[in-house]
Design a protein around this motif. Structure first.
Motif, PDB file in Angstrom:
ATOM      1  N   THR A  81       0.830  -1.204   0.000  1.00  0.00           N
ATOM      2  CA  THR A  81       0.000   0.000   0.000  1.00  0.00           C
ATOM      3  C   THR A  81       0.865   1.255   0.000  1.00  0.00           C
ATOM      4  OG1 THR A  81      -1.730  -1.194   1.215  1.00  0.00           O
ATOM      5  CG2 THR A  81      -1.826   1.208   1.245  1.00  0.00           C
ATOM      6  N   ALA A  82       1.909   1.248   0.834  1.00  0.00           N
ATOM      7  CA  ALA A  82       2.817   2.399   0.854  1.00  0.00           C
ATOM      8  C   ALA A  82       3.487   2.589  -0.505  1.00  0.00           C
ATOM      9  CB  ALA A  82       3.863   2.212   1.947  1.00  0.00           C
ATOM     10  N   LEU A  83       3.860   1.485  -1.159  1.00  0.00           N
ATOM     11  CA  LEU A  83       4.483   1.573  -2.480  1.00  0.00           C
ATOM     12  C   LEU A  83       3.521   2.178  -3.492  1.00  0.00           C
ATOM     13  CD1 LEU A  83       6.823   0.974  -4.401  1.00  0.00           C
ATOM     14  CD2 LEU A  83       5.915  -1.346  -4.672  1.00  0.00           C
ATOM     15  N   PHE A  84       2.269   1.780  -3.455  1.00  0.00           N
ATOM     16  CA  PHE A  84       1.284   2.350  -4.377  1.00  0.00           C
ATOM     17  C   PHE A  84       1.028   3.824  -4.073  1.00  0.00           C
ATOM     18  CE2 PHE A  84      -0.056  -2.038  -5.499  1.00  0.00           C
ATOM     19  CZ  PHE A  84      -0.035  -1.893  -6.875  1.00  0.00           C
ATOM     20  N   ALA A  85       1.122   4.219  -2.804  1.00  0.00           N
ATOM     21  CA  ALA A  85       0.978   5.638  -2.473  1.00  0.00           C
ATOM     22  C   ALA A  85       2.093   6.458  -3.120  1.00  0.00           C
ATOM     23  CB  ALA A  85       0.984   5.810  -0.954  1.00  0.00           C
ATOM     24  N   VAL A  86       3.317   5.946  -3.037  1.00  0.00           N
ATOM     25  CA  VAL A  86       4.461   6.639  -3.661  1.00  0.00           C
ATOM     26  C   VAL A  86       4.333   6.628  -5.176  1.00  0.00           C
ATOM     27  CG1 VAL A  86       6.956   6.591  -3.971  1.00  0.00           C
ATOM     28  CG2 VAL A  86       5.976   6.144  -1.714  1.00  0.00           C
ATOM     29  N   LEU A  87       3.953   5.484  -5.750  1.00  0.00           N
ATOM     30  CA  LEU A  87       3.780   5.397  -7.198  1.00  0.00           C
ATOM     31  C   LEU A  87       2.708   6.370  -7.681  1.00  0.00           C
ATOM     32  CD1 LEU A  87       3.952   1.559  -7.933  1.00  0.00           C
ATOM     33  CD2 LEU A  87       5.562   3.322  -8.687  1.00  0.00           C
ATOM     34  N   SER A  88       1.637   6.493  -6.904  1.00  0.00           N
ATOM     35  CA  SER A  88       0.558   7.399  -7.297  1.00  0.00           C
ATOM     36  C   SER A  88       1.053   8.835  -7.365  1.00  0.00           C
ATOM     37  CB  SER A  88      -0.601   7.290  -6.298  1.00  0.00           C
ATOM     38  OG  SER A  88      -1.162   6.003  -6.326  1.00  0.00           O
ATOM     39  N   MET A  89       1.854   9.230  -6.382  1.00  0.00           N
ATOM     40  CA  MET A  89       2.399  10.595  -6.406  1.00  0.00           C
ATOM     41  C   MET A  89       3.353  10.776  -7.579  1.00  0.00           C
ATOM     42  SD  MET A  89       2.987  11.567  -2.383  1.00  0.00           S
ATOM     43  CE  MET A  89       3.931  10.091  -1.976  1.00  0.00           C
ATOM     44  N   LEU A 107      -0.401  21.845  -7.549  1.00  0.00           N
ATOM     45  CA  LEU A 107      -0.077  21.449  -6.178  1.00  0.00           C
ATOM     46  C   LEU A 107      -1.291  21.016  -5.354  1.00  0.00           C
ATOM     47  CD1 LEU A 107       2.073  21.148  -3.982  1.00  0.00           C
ATOM     48  CD2 LEU A 107       1.709  23.581  -3.417  1.00  0.00           C
ATOM     49  N   PRO A 108      -2.459  21.675  -5.450  1.00  0.00           N
ATOM     50  CA  PRO A 108      -3.588  21.257  -4.596  1.00  0.00           C
ATOM     51  C   PRO A 108      -3.960  19.790  -4.779  1.00  0.00           C
ATOM     52  CG  PRO A 108      -4.024  23.404  -5.539  1.00  0.00           C
ATOM     53  CD  PRO A 108      -2.786  22.889  -6.218  1.00  0.00           C
ATOM     54  N   ASP A 109      -4.050  19.357  -6.027  1.00  0.00           N
ATOM     55  CA  ASP A 109      -4.400  17.950  -6.246  1.00  0.00           C
ATOM     56  C   ASP A 109      -3.264  17.018  -5.843  1.00  0.00           C
ATOM     57  OD1 ASP A 109      -6.805  18.772  -7.113  1.00  0.00           O
ATOM     58  OD2 ASP A 109      -6.624  18.055  -9.164  1.00  0.00           O
ATOM     59  N   PHE A 110      -2.020  17.461  -5.969  1.00  0.00           N
ATOM     60  CA  PHE A 110      -0.883  16.646  -5.518  1.00  0.00           C
ATOM     61  C   PHE A 110      -0.962  16.415  -4.012  1.00  0.00           C
ATOM     62  CE2 PHE A 110       3.369  16.181  -3.745  1.00  0.00           C
ATOM     63  CZ  PHE A 110       3.850  15.122  -4.483  1.00  0.00           C
ATOM     64  N   ILE A 111      -1.314  17.487  -3.272  1.00  0.00           N
ATOM     65  CA  ILE A 111      -1.468  17.344  -1.820  1.00  0.00           C
ATOM     66  C   ILE A 111      -2.588  16.350  -1.501  1.00  0.00           C
ATOM     67  CG2 ILE A 111      -2.110  18.561   0.291  1.00  0.00           C
ATOM     68  CD1 ILE A 111      -0.754  21.036  -0.850  1.00  0.00           C
ATOM     69  N   LEU A 115      -1.924  13.065   0.631  1.00  0.00           N
ATOM     70  CA  LEU A 115      -2.659  12.832   1.874  1.00  0.00           C
ATOM     71  C   LEU A 115      -3.465  11.530   1.787  1.00  0.00           C
ATOM     72  CD1 LEU A 115      -3.520  13.872   4.637  1.00  0.00           C
ATOM     73  CD2 LEU A 115      -5.362  15.141   3.522  1.00  0.00           C
ATOM     74  N   GLY A 116      -4.062  11.271   0.611  1.00  0.00           N
ATOM     75  CA  GLY A 116      -4.786  10.020   0.432  1.00  0.00           C
ATOM     76  C   GLY A 116      -3.888   8.816   0.594  1.00  0.00           C
ATOM     77  N   GLY A 117      -2.655   8.895   0.106  1.00  0.00           N
ATOM     78  CA  GLY A 117      -1.708   7.791   0.242  1.00  0.00           C
ATOM     79  C   GLY A 117      -1.327   7.527   1.683  1.00  0.00           C
ATOM     80  N   LEU A 122      -2.123   4.136   6.615  1.00  0.00           N
ATOM     81  CA  LEU A 122      -2.530   3.981   8.011  1.00  0.00           C
ATOM     82  C   LEU A 122      -3.737   3.042   8.127  1.00  0.00           C
ATOM     83  CD1 LEU A 122      -2.172   7.679   9.270  1.00  0.00           C
ATOM     84  CD2 LEU A 122      -0.644   5.744   9.727  1.00  0.00           C
ATOM     85  N   ALA A 123      -4.678   3.192   7.200  1.00  0.00           N
ATOM     86  CA  ALA A 123      -5.853   2.320   7.223  1.00  0.00           C
ATOM     87  C   ALA A 123      -5.459   0.866   6.996  1.00  0.00           C
ATOM     88  CB  ALA A 123      -6.851   2.774   6.163  1.00  0.00           C
ATOM     89  N   CYS A 124      -4.492   0.649   6.125  1.00  0.00           N
ATOM     90  CA  CYS A 124      -4.030  -0.712   5.865  1.00  0.00           C
ATOM     91  C   CYS A 124      -3.386  -1.310   7.111  1.00  0.00           C
ATOM     92  CB  CYS A 124      -3.049  -0.702   4.696  1.00  0.00           C
ATOM     93  SG  CYS A 124      -2.492  -2.344   4.199  1.00  0.00           S
ATOM     94  N   MET A 125      -2.628  -0.479   7.849  1.00  0.00           N
ATOM     95  CA  MET A 125      -2.008  -0.960   9.083  1.00  0.00           C
ATOM     96  C   MET A 125      -3.074  -1.395  10.084  1.00  0.00           C
ATOM     97  SD  MET A 125       1.024   1.899   9.475  1.00  0.00           S
ATOM     98  CE  MET A 125       1.550   1.257  11.063  1.00  0.00           C
ATOM     99  N   VAL A 126      -4.143  -0.598  10.197  1.00  0.00           N
ATOM    100  CA  VAL A 126      -5.234  -0.949  11.113  1.00  0.00           C
ATOM    101  C   VAL A 126      -5.911  -2.232  10.653  1.00  0.00           C
ATOM    102  CG1 VAL A 126      -7.472  -0.208  12.001  1.00  0.00           C
ATOM    103  CG2 VAL A 126      -5.594   1.437  11.808  1.00  0.00           C
TER     104      VAL A 126
END
Length: 396
Positions: A81-89, A107-111, A115-117, A122-126
């Motif tokens: 999940t963390a890897l996909f967050a980085v790939l998405s950015m 920049l607004p959509d990048f943020i 933030l979604g990543g 965190l949700a995946c960890m839970v």
């Protein structure tokens, strides 16, 4: 499964008996033993990037890429999940910078994507922590189930046997139904029953009764003495739970106690505690054993005196079938009860091989579930035994 395997293979094979949803999901997301959970988020990432690159500047969808780590959080491991967050950015930056400045999301959509990543990770960890806790609890429950319904060796006590056990609660995996076989120097004893109520209190009571049966069934010469020991233990357990102030101090149990004498191969001794009498199923037909049902365990004070035991003739090719009320009280959509004896009688007339214990309990399981549409309202147990040799010897 083999005819004498004790029925646990049948139990494990039926999905209501068991596994957590997380286990099923992981199984479905595997191909040839390897995880393919990363495929859906990767396909979504690629599709969004390609679609955005080929759209007009007035309608861009690159910000939808925030969905990718969200999808990964639901089905992938934390690091994936963390890897996909980085790939998405990274993909967002590459695709967005390829557009002219006036069409860039910026920049607004990048943020938003970043933030979604973070939130998805965190949700995946839970989620993973909850899954591990659920799997741990499943292991604990399985240990309890093996303690209450211990695995029975093939041919244990000179009996060919098989049993199925289905809980009304698919997640519980264990309830108040029980069965066991105890060989000993005075023959082999069989104990099948149903504790009133549900929850851990019913499981505790079942364990108490089984512990008493395993000792008394081995040491006591007379089956009526075994029955007395069970009644005494049930009353003592009720006194104990009442003294603790628990609400289940009036719990009782219905049961069938069978004895296969060491010196006779053509009879079976029976004591019935408020339970449905066993069915004798043979190639020549089905008959209910002519035994009178006594009071449930825990209610002897309402009718003092020794328990009624009856010795009944039993041919070598007859199988004894004992079921709990999860079978006899199963209803169809019109509220009609499952007519077990009639169904077994017709099936045996069609195929005499059904008298084998494993085939018989499989038939009962399938027929019960088919009759109630898979919606069990009570724990369901079917246990079948027939003699294979002269019982004797010592048990654990």
């Amino acid at each position: 499964m083999s005819p004498g395997s004790g029925g646990h293979g049948l139990h494990d094979r039926y999905p209501r008996a068991g596994r957590e949803d997380v286990v099923h999901r992981h199984e479905m997301l595997r191909v040839r033993g390897r995880s393919v959970a990363w495929v859906p988020p990767l396909l979504l990432l690629t599709a969004i990037a390609v679609a955005d690159y080929n759209t007009t500047g007035e309608f861009r969808i690159i910000s939808w890429i925030v969905l990718v780590p969200g999808i990964a959080a639901a089905i992938c491991r934390v690091w994936e999940t963390a890897l996909f967050a980085v790939l998405s950015m990274g993909v967002y930056t590459l695709v967005d910078s390829a557009w002219p400045h006036q069409f860039q999301a910026g920049l607004p959509d990048f943020i938003l994507v970043a933030l979604g990543g973070v939130l998805a990770t965190l949700a995946c960890m839970v989620r993973v922590r909850g899954e591990r806790r659920a799997l741990h609890m499943r292991d604990v429950t399985d240990t309890v189930r093996r303690t209450v319904l211990r695995p029975l060796p093939t041919g244990w006590g000179g009996l060919d046997h098989a049993g199925i056990y289905l809980t009304a609660d698919a997640q519980a995996r264990v309830g108040g139904d029980f069965y066991d076989i105890q060989p000993g120097p005075h023959g082999t004893r069989v104990f099948v029953g149903d504790v009133q109520g549900k929850g851990l209190g019913a499981v505790e009571t079942a364990a108490v009764l089984l512990g008493t049966f395993r000792e008394a069934g081995f040491h006591e010469r007379e089956l009526t003495t075994v029955a007395d020991r069970l009644e005494s233990r049930m009353r003592r357990h009720r006194e104990y739970t009442t003294a603790l102030g628990r609400a289940d101090g009036d719990r009782f149990a219905t049961a069938v106690l069978l004895g296969f004498p060491a010196d006779r191969t053509d009879v079976v001794d029976t004591v019935v505690f408020g339970h449905e009498p066993p069915l004798a199923v043979g190639p020549d037909g089905v008959r209910m054993l002519p035994v009178a049902g006594g009071l449930p365990l825990g209610y002897r004070d309402l009718a003092p005196g020794p328990p009624g035991m009856r010795r009944v003739p039993l041919t070598a090719d007859e199988t004894l079938l004992v079921v709990t009320d999860g079978v006899t009280e199963a209803r169809d959509g019109d509220g009609r009860f499952y007519r077990l004896a009639d169904q077994v009688r017709r099936a045996v007339a069609t195929d005499s091989r059904l008298v084998a214990p494993a085939r018989l309990v499989s038939f009962v399981r399938d027929g019960t579930l088919r009759h109630c549409g898979g919606h069990l309202t009570d724990d369901t147990t079917a246990f079948a035994v027939r003699r294979t040799r002269v019982a004797g010897g010592e048990g654990p």
